[in-house]
Design a protein around this motif. Sequence first.
Motif, short mmCIF file in Angstrom:
data_model
loop_
_atom_site.label_atom_id
_atom_site.label_comp_id
_atom_site.label_asym_id
_atom_site.label_seq_id
_atom_site.Cartn_x
_atom_site.Cartn_y
_atom_site.Cartn_z
N VAL A 172 0.90 -1.13 -0.12
CA VAL A 172 0.11 -0.22 -0.02
C VAL A 172 0.86 1.27 0.04
O VAL A 172 1.95 1.22 0.80
N GLN A 173 0.53 1.96 -0.87
CA GLN A 173 1.45 3.40 -0.93
C GLN A 173 1.16 4.45 0.19
O GLN A 173 0.21 4.22 0.97
N GLU A 174 2.25 5.43 0.32
CA GLU A 174 2.08 6.27 1.58
C GLU A 174 0.63 6.97 1.57
O GLU A 174 0.06 7.25 2.41
N LYS A 175 0.32 7.35 0.26
CA LYS A 175 -0.94 8.15 0.24
C LYS A 175 -1.91 7.64 -0.91
O LYS A 175 -1.37 6.85 -1.67
N GLY A 176 -2.94 7.80 -0.82
CA GLY A 176 -4.13 7.32 -1.56
C GLY A 176 -3.97 8.30 -2.93
O GLY A 176 -3.53 9.51 -2.99
N HIS A 177 -4.40 7.86 -4.19
CA HIS A 177 -4.20 8.60 -5.48
C HIS A 177 -5.59 8.64 -6.15
O HIS A 177 -6.57 7.89 -6.04
N LYS A 178 -5.87 9.81 -6.41
CA LYS A 178 -6.99 10.36 -7.21
C LYS A 178 -6.85 10.87 -8.59
O LYS A 178 -6.38 12.17 -8.63
N TYR A 179 -7.53 10.51 -9.53
CA TYR A 179 -7.36 10.54 -11.00
C TYR A 179 -8.68 11.26 -11.54
O TYR A 179 -9.69 10.58 -11.25
N GLU A 180 -8.58 12.44 -12.09
CA GLU A 180 -9.51 13.15 -12.68
C GLU A 180 -9.25 13.38 -14.18
O GLU A 180 -8.37 14.21 -14.41
N VAL A 181 -9.89 12.78 -14.87
CA VAL A 181 -9.96 12.74 -16.44
C VAL A 181 -10.90 13.55 -17.13
O VAL A 181 -11.91 12.92 -17.00
N ARG A 182 -10.87 14.77 -18.03
CA ARG A 182 -11.85 15.30 -18.76
C ARG A 182 -11.86 14.70 -20.12
O ARG A 182 -10.79 14.51 -20.98
N CYS A 183 -12.70 13.67 -20.51
CA CYS A 183 -12.72 13.20 -21.88
C CYS A 183 -13.78 13.78 -22.86
O CYS A 183 -14.83 14.22 -22.69
N THR A 184 -12.96 14.23 -23.98
CA THR A 184 -13.75 15.08 -24.90
C THR A 184 -13.65 14.31 -26.23
O THR A 184 -14.42 15.02 -27.14
N THR A 185 -12.75 13.66 -26.59
CA THR A 185 -12.53 12.85 -27.99
C THR A 185 -12.19 11.28 -27.84
O THR A 185 -12.40 10.74 -26.61
N LYS A 186 -12.36 10.82 -28.90
CA LYS A 186 -12.21 9.49 -29.09
C LYS A 186 -10.81 8.80 -28.47
O LYS A 186 -10.81 7.75 -27.91
N ALA A 187 -9.95 9.63 -28.47
CA ALA A 187 -8.69 9.31 -28.06
C ALA A 187 -8.60 9.18 -26.64
O ALA A 187 -8.00 8.32 -25.92
N ASP A 188 -9.59 9.98 -25.87
CA ASP A 188 -9.69 9.63 -24.40
C ASP A 188 -10.45 8.35 -24.12
O ASP A 188 -10.38 8.10 -23.07
N LEU A 189 -11.20 8.01 -24.92
CA LEU A 189 -12.07 6.65 -24.70
C LEU A 189 -10.85 5.33 -24.80
O LEU A 189 -11.17 4.34 -24.34
N SER A 190 -9.62 5.69 -25.26
CA SER A 190 -8.71 4.66 -25.49
C SER A 190 -7.71 4.50 -24.34
O SER A 190 -6.67 3.98 -24.53
N ARG A 191 -7.85 5.50 -23.58
CA ARG A 191 -6.87 5.52 -22.38
C ARG A 191 -6.68 4.28 -21.75
O ARG A 191 -7.77 3.86 -21.39
N THR A 218 -9.59 0.05 -20.71
CA THR A 218 -9.61 1.21 -21.31
C THR A 218 -10.96 1.98 -20.65
O THR A 218 -11.61 1.46 -20.18
N THR A 219 -10.92 3.39 -21.01
CA THR A 219 -12.07 4.22 -20.68
C THR A 219 -13.48 3.59 -21.28
O THR A 219 -14.44 3.41 -20.54
N GLU A 220 -13.21 3.26 -22.69
CA GLU A 220 -14.48 2.63 -23.12
C GLU A 220 -14.70 1.43 -22.72
O GLU A 220 -15.81 0.92 -22.41
N GLY A 221 -13.66 0.43 -22.46
CA GLY A 221 -14.06 -0.82 -22.01
C GLY A 221 -14.54 -0.81 -20.59
O GLY A 221 -15.61 -1.62 -20.19
N LEU A 222 -14.09 0.28 -19.81
CA LEU A 222 -14.93 0.46 -18.41
C LEU A 222 -16.39 0.87 -18.51
O LEU A 222 -17.23 0.07 -17.62
N ILE A 223 -16.40 1.77 -19.52
CA ILE A 223 -18.08 2.16 -19.60
C ILE A 223 -18.97 0.90 -20.16
O ILE A 223 -20.03 0.71 -19.66
#
Length: 491
Positions: A84-103, A132-137
Amino acid sequence: MSETNKPETEQELPKLNAGNQLFQDLDANVSATEIESLCMNCYENGITKLLLTRIPHFKSVIVMAFECPHCGLKNSEVQSGEAVQEKGHKYEVRCTTKADLSRQIVRNNTASVSFPELDFSAPPATNSMLTTTEGLITRFIEDLSMDQEQRKEAVPEVYQAIETLLEKLRGTLELPEEEPELPTENAFTLVVDDPTGNSYVENLCTPKVDPKMKVSYYRRTRDQMIQLGLLNPDADEAEQEVQSGVQRSHVNMREEMEAAKNVFRAVRETSESNEVLSFPANCSSCNAPCDTRMQMVNIPHFQEVIIMSTTCDQCGYKSNEVKCGGAISAEGRRITLTLEDKDDLSRDILKSETSSFKVPELDLDMFAGTMGGKFTTIEGLLRQVHDELDRKASFIGGDSAESEKRGRFQEFLAKLDRAANGEIFPLTLTLDDPMAHSYIQNIYAPDPDPNMTTEDYERTFEQNEDLGLNDINVDSYEDPSATEAVPANSS
């Protein structure tokens, strides 16, 4: 998974330490360890094969497979072996294009996922996954679509609510190919929150900062510590009592402050006698037991700091970290230094854990909290950044990494290495610390340094919020009924 027989386990497990480190790479010539285990189907003894390995993206994992020769029962399981890492991590990603769905996304089984615009959140899953983002959705859509026909007849209001949500989720998959000039209704924000710090989202602009992604680090709450098994919920409950769900009683605050002073005083006394404190810890690379050494150092023209160093004999990993003491500054501080020759690389530098730093000529921009606190030279800092990125960079290693992205990242590392060797000048190094606990050596002290500028600035509301300073009460904290917050810079 089958239940292991304790005496047999204790005889077999020492074989795992035969190598230099507990978890070996996936392509290493490492055989599985066999342990005699009790079959929960026929209650005869079967065999459990245990393999501790490293897999790209998932880091350290424990692969287990059980087989019973008596009844034929087979069972397999994969568990995370990463510390377990020393701190927790939080990612906030703004998805606006097809490329963001492939993250690409590594979602640990402790991570929750949410889409604020859709009022949708998913709790931690049962298994870790690489998707990926698309796979998750798509997975969320499939899970929500199950049993919809039965709901339509039994509970039509629930059916309709889920259908509305499904329409919104399907709409998020219809993003344009190019970045739109105006915001689209299908754009959304993806939030991945993992208190263990072992989940992450791909940066499409590696090694540069992704303008669409914000990464924040936070200290785990008491509930999160309990869920992760790091805290006994019944231990010292009276001392951990929280007023109004947030503030500790002023009695406990006094005790904690006094305990911190005692530790600080002990470190100072040992430092004055040239002694180094040592305490047991675990290696952050291979999780093997090791020692952490600690000593207080007085930095001229700055302040006293505590330096901690860890060296692992198993895997050879070394790290150092700095903890700054003293009062919270009323203002933040931004230090900018122009490096002109190799002598500048030997300047001492203290980067606190709240400080961010960047070197525009190298396309290097590191978030606050990325590497913790460091006390080293500028050359040492550049080499540590190189080693950390080379060792921990996400989605760069492995067969699935894109050759173009891997090549671009290798060019960046080579450029960083050349800078550390003194082959690239001039360079501009900027340290931005809202706590003003960072420092770059002034070789002209006490006279001003012509190549270095220092700027003090007022912290923003967001910076004070991240540091927990907006609601701090420094005047009437002894009165439990006092609720008026005092501005952080009033002290």
